[in-house]
Every structure is written in C-alpha cells, then in structure tokens.
Motif scaffolding. Structure first.
Motif, short mmCIF file in Angstrom:
data_model
loop_
_atom_site.label_atom_id
_atom_site.label_comp_id
_atom_site.label_asym_id
_atom_site.label_seq_id
_atom_site.Cartn_x
_atom_site.Cartn_y
_atom_site.Cartn_z
N VAL A 113 0.85 -1.19 0.00
CA VAL A 113 0.00 0.00 0.00
C VAL A 113 0.89 1.24 0.00
CG1 VAL A 113 -1.71 1.31 1.32
CG2 VAL A 113 -1.91 -1.18 1.13
N GLU A 114 0.66 2.12 -0.96
CA GLU A 114 1.35 3.41 -1.02
C GLU A 114 0.60 4.46 -0.22
OE1 GLU A 114 2.21 4.76 -5.01
OE2 GLU A 114 2.52 2.69 -5.64
N MET A 115 -0.72 4.47 -0.40
CA MET A 115 -1.60 5.39 0.31
C MET A 115 -2.83 4.62 0.74
SD MET A 115 -1.95 9.08 -1.51
CE MET A 115 -2.96 10.04 -0.41
N PRO A 116 -3.14 4.56 2.02
CA PRO A 116 -4.34 3.85 2.45
C PRO A 116 -5.59 4.52 1.89
CG PRO A 116 -3.24 4.91 4.32
CD PRO A 116 -2.42 5.18 3.11
N LEU A 117 -6.65 3.77 1.78
CA LEU A 117 -7.92 4.29 1.29
C LEU A 117 -8.50 5.19 2.37
CD1 LEU A 117 -9.88 4.00 -1.16
CD2 LEU A 117 -11.10 2.29 0.21
N GLU A 118 -8.54 6.50 2.09
CA GLU A 118 -9.05 7.46 3.06
C GLU A 118 -9.55 8.71 2.36
OE1 GLU A 118 -5.61 7.76 5.54
OE2 GLU A 118 -4.67 9.27 4.29
N LYS A 119 -10.27 9.54 3.10
CA LYS A 119 -10.84 10.78 2.55
C LYS A 119 -9.72 11.75 2.19
CE LYS A 119 -14.42 14.03 3.14
NZ LYS A 119 -15.43 14.46 2.71
N THR A 120 -9.92 12.46 1.07
CA THR A 120 -8.91 13.37 0.55
C THR A 120 -9.43 14.80 0.49
OG1 THR A 120 -9.68 13.16 -1.71
CG2 THR A 120 -8.05 11.53 -0.94
N PHE A 121 -8.51 15.72 0.20
CA PHE A 121 -8.89 17.12 0.06
C PHE A 121 -9.69 17.39 -1.21
CE2 PHE A 121 -4.82 16.86 -2.11
CZ PHE A 121 -5.05 17.60 -3.26
N TRP A 122 -9.70 16.46 -2.17
CA TRP A 122 -10.47 16.69 -3.40
C TRP A 122 -11.87 16.07 -3.32
CZ3 TRP A 122 -5.95 13.67 -3.72
CH2 TRP A 122 -6.12 12.32 -4.02
N GLY A 123 -12.29 15.69 -2.14
CA GLY A 123 -13.67 15.24 -1.94
C GLY A 123 -13.93 13.81 -2.37
N CYS A 141 -13.01 7.10 -5.23
CA CYS A 141 -14.46 7.12 -5.13
C CYS A 141 -14.87 8.55 -4.79
CB CYS A 141 -14.93 6.15 -4.04
SG CYS A 141 -16.73 6.06 -3.88
N GLN A 142 -15.38 9.25 -5.79
CA GLN A 142 -15.73 10.66 -5.64
C GLN A 142 -16.95 10.80 -4.73
OE1 GLN A 142 -13.50 12.69 -7.15
NE2 GLN A 142 -14.39 14.32 -5.96
N LEU A 143 -16.79 11.53 -3.63
CA LEU A 143 -17.87 11.72 -2.67
C LEU A 143 -18.66 12.99 -2.94
CD1 LEU A 143 -15.95 10.72 0.57
CD2 LEU A 143 -17.41 9.28 -0.87
N GLU A 144 -18.01 13.97 -3.56
CA GLU A 144 -18.65 15.26 -3.85
C GLU A 144 -18.02 15.85 -5.09
OE1 GLU A 144 -16.13 18.10 -0.90
OE2 GLU A 144 -17.31 16.55 0.07
N ASP A 145 -18.71 16.78 -5.72
CA ASP A 145 -18.16 17.47 -6.90
C ASP A 145 -16.99 18.33 -6.45
OD1 ASP A 145 -19.92 16.37 -8.67
OD2 ASP A 145 -21.37 18.02 -8.49
#
Length: 146
Positions: A113-123, A141-145
């Motif tokens: 794993v390089e980056m765990p699956l987690e919320k990002t600054f790009w929503g 997985c885009q959560l918001e526009d």
C-alpha cells in the motif's frame, strides 16, 4: 465503475499532456498545479508541477496524470522510474463506497500500500497500491463534486 490510465511524470506532465491533447484532440476536463493549493508542501523547484490533469479520450475513457514530487517518492519508498510510471485507476461514484473498499482490500492483498484508502482534500476516498504481481492501482471514489 470506470477504468482509466494514470501516468506519473517528474516535471513533464504539462508537456506530455499537451502532446497527448494534440494527438487525441479535446480539452482537459481538469487541470490543477501544486501552486493552486494554498498550503502545498512542496519544494520550490516543484511548485509548477501538475497536481492532476484529466483528458477525456471518449465517453468511457480519460487519460489522467500528475507530476510526482521528490517528497512523495521519499515518503512512499517508491522512487520515480521513467517507464514504470503507470497506474490503472478505478473511478467510482459516491454510491459505490463499499465497492471501493472491497476492491482496495481485495486487490492489495499481499501487495504494498502506497496510500491507504481514506478521505482526501479533493472530496473523494482514495488509495493507491502495488498488487502482489507488481501492477500499480489507484482507487478513487468521488464523494462530492470538486
């Protein structure tokens, strides 16, 4: 679910993607540089690097990419190697969060794993890894526009 190709460069993304645009046509659907981030933690000589670019190829495919910073490579113990700068990017909608987690967990088994699956600054929720066969993957997985 959409599968796309994601290319990494080290300072050549803008030139490369302008070339790809000249070949495939169209316009960038997204183009952002590190300088667009108010709090970018990046070396001065990398401030003009591309954070993310997307070039739609057709209704089903986008060619995407970014410049990798020296800091990112050092943090992830993954040096940039020209020719080994390609990921398969799986893009999902907000309604597919459980599927994003399932795919990340299943594909990364016995991988790195390089980056765990987690919320990002790009929503989005996002993670990156190399699977047990050496194939590089990104799950977004885009959560918001954004």
């Amino acid at each position: 679910m959409q599968f796309n190709h994601y290319l990494n460069f080290q300072g050549e993304t803008e030139v490369a993607f302008n070339f790809y645009k000249s070949v495939f046509g169209g316009e960038f659907s997204h183009f952002q540089k590190y300088t667009d981030l108010a709090d970018a933690q990046i070396a001065e000589h990398e401030k003009d690097y591309v954070l993310h670019v997307s070039l739609p190829i057709n209704a089903f495919t986008e060619l995407m990419g970014s410049d990798t910073s020296e800091q990112f490579c050092a943090q992830n113990s993954a040096p940039f190697i020209k020719g080994n700068n390609h990921y398969i990017s799986i893009n999902l909608d907000a309604s597919e969060q459980a599927e994003a987690k399932r795919l990340f967990d299943a594909l990364s088994v016995n991988g790195q794993v390089e980056m765990p699956l987690e919320k990002t600054f790009w929503g989005a929720i996002y993670g990156a890894f190399t699977d047990q066969f050496g194939v590089k993957w990104m799950i977004n997985c885009q959560l918001e526009d954004h």
